[in-house]
Motif scaffolding. Structure first.
Motif, PDB file in Angstrom:
ATOM      1  N   ASP A  67      15.299   5.758   4.953  1.00 29.00           N
ATOM      2  CA  ASP A  67      13.855   5.870   4.743  1.00 29.00           C
ATOM      3  C   ASP A  67      13.568   6.577   3.422  1.00 29.00           C
ATOM      4  OD1 ASP A  67      13.699   4.859   7.329  1.00 29.00           O
ATOM      5  OD2 ASP A  67      13.158   6.777   8.233  1.00 29.00           O
ATOM      6  N   GLU A  68      12.407   6.271   2.846  1.00 27.75           N
ATOM      7  CA  GLU A  68      11.946   6.949   1.635  1.00 27.75           C
ATOM      8  C   GLU A  68      10.716   7.784   1.977  1.00 27.75           C
ATOM      9  OE1 GLU A  68      11.168   5.872  -2.956  1.00 27.75           O
ATOM     10  OE2 GLU A  68      10.155   4.539  -1.549  1.00 27.75           O
ATOM     11  N   LEU A  69      10.707   9.030   1.523  1.00 25.63           N
ATOM     12  CA  LEU A  69       9.555   9.921   1.680  1.00 25.63           C
ATOM     13  C   LEU A  69       8.762   9.909   0.387  1.00 25.63           C
ATOM     14  CD1 LEU A  69       7.943  12.338   2.969  1.00 25.63           C
ATOM     15  CD2 LEU A  69       9.604  13.812   1.825  1.00 25.63           C
ATOM     16  N   ILE A  70       7.461   9.720   0.504  1.00 23.84           N
ATOM     17  CA  ILE A  70       6.557   9.808  -0.644  1.00 23.84           C
ATOM     18  C   ILE A  70       5.497  10.845  -0.303  1.00 23.84           C
ATOM     19  CG2 ILE A  70       4.874   8.600  -2.084  1.00 23.84           C
ATOM     20  CD1 ILE A  70       6.425   6.005  -1.430  1.00 23.84           C
ATOM     21  N   TYR A  71       5.329  11.830  -1.186  1.00 22.16           N
ATOM     22  CA  TYR A  71       4.318  12.868  -0.992  1.00 22.16           C
ATOM     23  C   TYR A  71       3.417  12.889  -2.216  1.00 22.16           C
ATOM     24  CZ  TYR A  71       1.987  17.295  -0.327  1.00 22.16           C
ATOM     25  OH  TYR A  71       1.013  18.252  -0.187  1.00 22.16           O
ATOM     26  N   ILE A  79       0.107   1.912  -1.124  1.00 18.59           N
ATOM     27  CA  ILE A  79       1.454   1.414  -0.885  1.00 18.59           C
ATOM     28  C   ILE A  79       1.309   0.085  -0.168  1.00 18.59           C
ATOM     29  CG2 ILE A  79       3.682   1.843   0.213  1.00 18.59           C
ATOM     30  CD1 ILE A  79       2.977   4.850   0.069  1.00 18.59           C
ATOM     31  N   VAL A  80       1.802  -0.963  -0.812  1.00 14.62           N
ATOM     32  CA  VAL A  80       1.735  -2.307  -0.254  1.00 14.62           C
ATOM     33  C   VAL A  80       3.112  -2.637   0.305  1.00 14.62           C
ATOM     34  CG1 VAL A  80       1.255  -4.737  -0.731  1.00 14.62           C
ATOM     35  CG2 VAL A  80       0.053  -2.955  -2.015  1.00 14.62           C
ATOM     36  N   THR A  81       3.167  -3.092   1.548  1.00 11.33           N
ATOM     37  CA  THR A  81       4.433  -3.533   2.125  1.00 11.33           C
ATOM     38  C   THR A  81       4.423  -5.051   2.216  1.00 11.33           C
ATOM     39  OG1 THR A  81       3.598  -3.263   4.392  1.00 11.33           O
ATOM     40  CG2 THR A  81       4.804  -1.412   3.442  1.00 11.33           C
ATOM     41  N   GLY A  82       5.628  -5.609   2.188  1.00 12.41           N
ATOM     42  CA  GLY A  82       5.736  -7.052   2.217  1.00 12.41           C
ATOM     43  C   GLY A  82       6.999  -7.502   2.916  1.00 12.41           C
ATOM     44  N   ASP A  83       7.142  -8.820   3.015  1.00  9.74           N
ATOM     45  CA  ASP A  83       8.328  -9.375   3.665  1.00  9.74           C
ATOM     46  C   ASP A  83       9.344  -9.824   2.611  1.00  9.74           C
ATOM     47  OD1 ASP A  83       7.473 -11.854   2.678  1.00  9.74           O
ATOM     48  OD2 ASP A  83       6.699 -12.521   4.615  1.00  9.74           O
ATOM     49  N   GLU A  84      10.464 -10.321   3.076  1.00  4.18           N
ATOM     50  CA  GLU A  84      11.569 -10.761   2.201  1.00  4.18           C
ATOM     51  C   GLU A  84      11.135 -11.822   1.203  1.00  4.18           C
ATOM     52  OE1 GLU A  84      15.519 -10.638   0.874  1.00  4.18           O
ATOM     53  OE2 GLU A  84      14.830  -9.496   2.603  1.00  4.18           O
ATOM     54  N   ALA A  96      -4.607  12.654  -2.182  1.00  3.12           N
ATOM     55  CA  ALA A  96      -4.009  13.964  -2.434  1.00  3.12           C
ATOM     56  C   ALA A  96      -3.747  14.712  -1.133  1.00  3.12           C
ATOM     57  CB  ALA A  96      -4.923  14.788  -3.333  1.00  3.12           C
ATOM     58  N   GLY A  97      -2.544  15.252  -1.018  1.00  2.00           N
ATOM     59  CA  GLY A  97      -2.164  16.028   0.155  1.00  2.00           C
ATOM     60  C   GLY A  97      -1.564  15.205   1.279  1.00  2.00           C
ATOM     61  N   GLN A  98      -1.515  13.881   1.119  1.00  2.00           N
ATOM     62  CA  GLN A  98      -0.944  13.039   2.166  1.00  2.00           C
ATOM     63  C   GLN A  98       0.474  12.603   1.790  1.00  2.00           C
ATOM     64  OE1 GLN A  98      -4.041   9.955   2.358  1.00  2.00           O
ATOM     65  NE2 GLN A  98      -4.584  10.771   4.371  1.00  2.00           N
ATOM     66  N   SER A  99       1.234  12.233   2.809  1.00  2.00           N
ATOM     67  CA  SER A  99       2.574  11.716   2.590  1.00  2.00           C
ATOM     68  C   SER A  99       2.841  10.594   3.574  1.00  2.00           C
ATOM     69  CB  SER A  99       3.611  12.832   2.755  1.00  2.00           C
ATOM     70  OG  SER A  99       3.542  13.389   4.046  1.00  2.00           O
ATOM     71  N   CYS A 100       3.919   9.864   3.324  1.00  2.00           N
ATOM     72  CA  CYS A 100       4.299   8.794   4.239  1.00  2.00           C
ATOM     73  C   CYS A 100       5.799   8.564   4.154  1.00  2.00           C
ATOM     74  CB  CYS A 100       3.536   7.510   3.941  1.00  2.00           C
ATOM     75  SG  CYS A 100       4.098   6.644   2.479  1.00  2.00           S
ATOM     76  N   LEU A 101       6.308   7.896   5.173  1.00  2.00           N
ATOM     77  CA  LEU A 101       7.692   7.455   5.193  1.00  2.00           C
ATOM     78  C   LEU A 101       7.700   5.938   5.110  1.00  2.00           C
ATOM     79  CD1 LEU A 101       9.193   9.689   8.016  1.00  2.00           C
ATOM     80  CD2 LEU A 101       9.629   9.869   5.556  1.00  2.00           C
ATOM     81  N   PRO A 115      -5.032   8.681 -11.685  1.00  5.73           N
ATOM     82  CA  PRO A 115      -3.888   9.483 -12.127  1.00  5.73           C
ATOM     83  C   PRO A 115      -3.417  10.402 -10.996  1.00  5.73           C
ATOM     84  CG  PRO A 115      -5.502   9.353 -13.872  1.00  5.73           C
ATOM     85  CD  PRO A 115      -6.141   8.731 -12.643  1.00  5.73           C
ATOM     86  N   SER A 116      -2.114  10.493 -10.855  1.00  2.00           N
ATOM     87  CA  SER A 116      -1.548  11.165  -9.685  1.00  2.00           C
ATOM     88  C   SER A 116      -0.366  12.047 -10.059  1.00  2.00           C
ATOM     89  CB  SER A 116      -1.082  10.116  -8.659  1.00  2.00           C
ATOM     90  OG  SER A 116      -2.160   9.329  -8.213  1.00  2.00           O
ATOM     91  N   ARG A 117       0.032  12.833  -9.106  1.00  4.60           N
ATOM     92  CA  ARG A 117       1.266  13.621  -9.185  1.00  4.60           C
ATOM     93  C   ARG A 117       1.913  13.462  -7.819  1.00  4.60           C
ATOM     94  NH1 ARG A 117       3.079  17.624 -12.735  1.00  4.60           N
ATOM     95  NH2 ARG A 117       1.109  17.386 -13.816  1.00  4.60           N
ATOM     96  N   MET A 118       3.151  12.952  -7.821  1.00  5.21           N
ATOM     97  CA  MET A 118       3.800  12.638  -6.558  1.00  5.21           C
ATOM     98  C   MET A 118       5.278  13.006  -6.577  1.00  5.21           C
ATOM     99  SD  MET A 118       3.868   8.499  -7.065  1.00  5.21           S
ATOM    100  CE  MET A 118       4.864   8.135  -5.672  1.00  5.21           C
ATOM    101  N   MET A 119       5.821  13.167  -5.387  1.00  4.58           N
ATOM    102  CA  MET A 119       7.231  13.450  -5.208  1.00  4.58           C
ATOM    103  C   MET A 119       7.809  12.385  -4.283  1.00  4.58           C
ATOM    104  SD  MET A 119       9.043  16.762  -3.429  1.00  4.58           S
ATOM    105  CE  MET A 119       8.449  16.299  -1.813  1.00  4.58           C
ATOM    106  N   PHE A 120       9.073  12.045  -4.497  1.00  2.00           N
ATOM    107  CA  PHE A 120       9.751  11.108  -3.605  1.00  2.00           C
ATOM    108  C   PHE A 120      11.127  11.655  -3.243  1.00  2.00           C
ATOM    109  CE2 PHE A 120      10.848   9.952  -7.896  1.00  2.00           C
ATOM    110  CZ  PHE A 120      12.221   9.805  -7.845  1.00  2.00           C
ATOM    111  N   VAL A 121      11.586  11.302  -2.059  1.00  2.00           N
ATOM    112  CA  VAL A 121      12.959  11.546  -1.639  1.00  2.00           C
ATOM    113  C   VAL A 121      13.469  10.197  -1.168  1.00  2.00           C
ATOM    114  CG1 VAL A 121      14.527  12.820  -0.131  1.00  2.00           C
ATOM    115  CG2 VAL A 121      12.399  13.912  -0.917  1.00  2.00           C
TER     116      VAL A 121
END
Length: 136
Positions: A67-71, A79-84, A96-101, A115-121
């Protein structure tokens, strides 16, 4: 032992749980290649996108090994998700202040809304990318 200081916008940090080690890597194409050939590690980094192209909206991305963490610290992104096959399935707005997996194996792309400031793992190794086709 001395502390390691670095600019989080110019540096990726490779997290190796087995070796119990965190290694800063100056952000570069070579660092991304090295990370993408690793296995069983994570990478943490920050972005401060100001232009839509800063988040490669023209490409789908998928992480097959975890999984990827985005904060989001500041700003707004979608964040747009899609199929193969590159068909869009869902859109999630982060403010701002939200995150997702983003679950393992899910194709996704990021759209900058302000304009944003974000972190990912992100899991290191195996990240796949493919072009986004409008209307696919």
């Amino acid at each position: 032992m001395a502390l390691t200081l670095f600019d989080p916008l110019d540096t990726l940090v490779r997290l190796d749980a087995n070796a119990r080690k965190a290694t800063p890597l100056p952000r570069s194409a070579q660092a991304w290649r090295e990370i993408n050939t690793s296995h069983g590690e994570r990478v943490i980094g920050m972005f401060a996108p100001v232009d839509a192209k800063d988040l490669h909206p023209e490409k789908w991305e998928m992480h097959p090994h975890g999984d990827e963490l985005i904060y989001l610290f500041e700003g707004a992104i979608d964040i747009v998700t899609g199929d193969e096959d590159g068909r869009e399935q869902d859109l999630t707005s982060l403010r701002a202040g939200q995150s997702c997996l983003v679950p393992t194996g899910i194709w996704h792309r990021l759209l900058l809304r302000e304009p944003s400031r974000m972190m990912f793992v992100t899991p290191a190794g195996g990240t796949r990318m493919q072009p986004w086709r409008d209307g696919a």
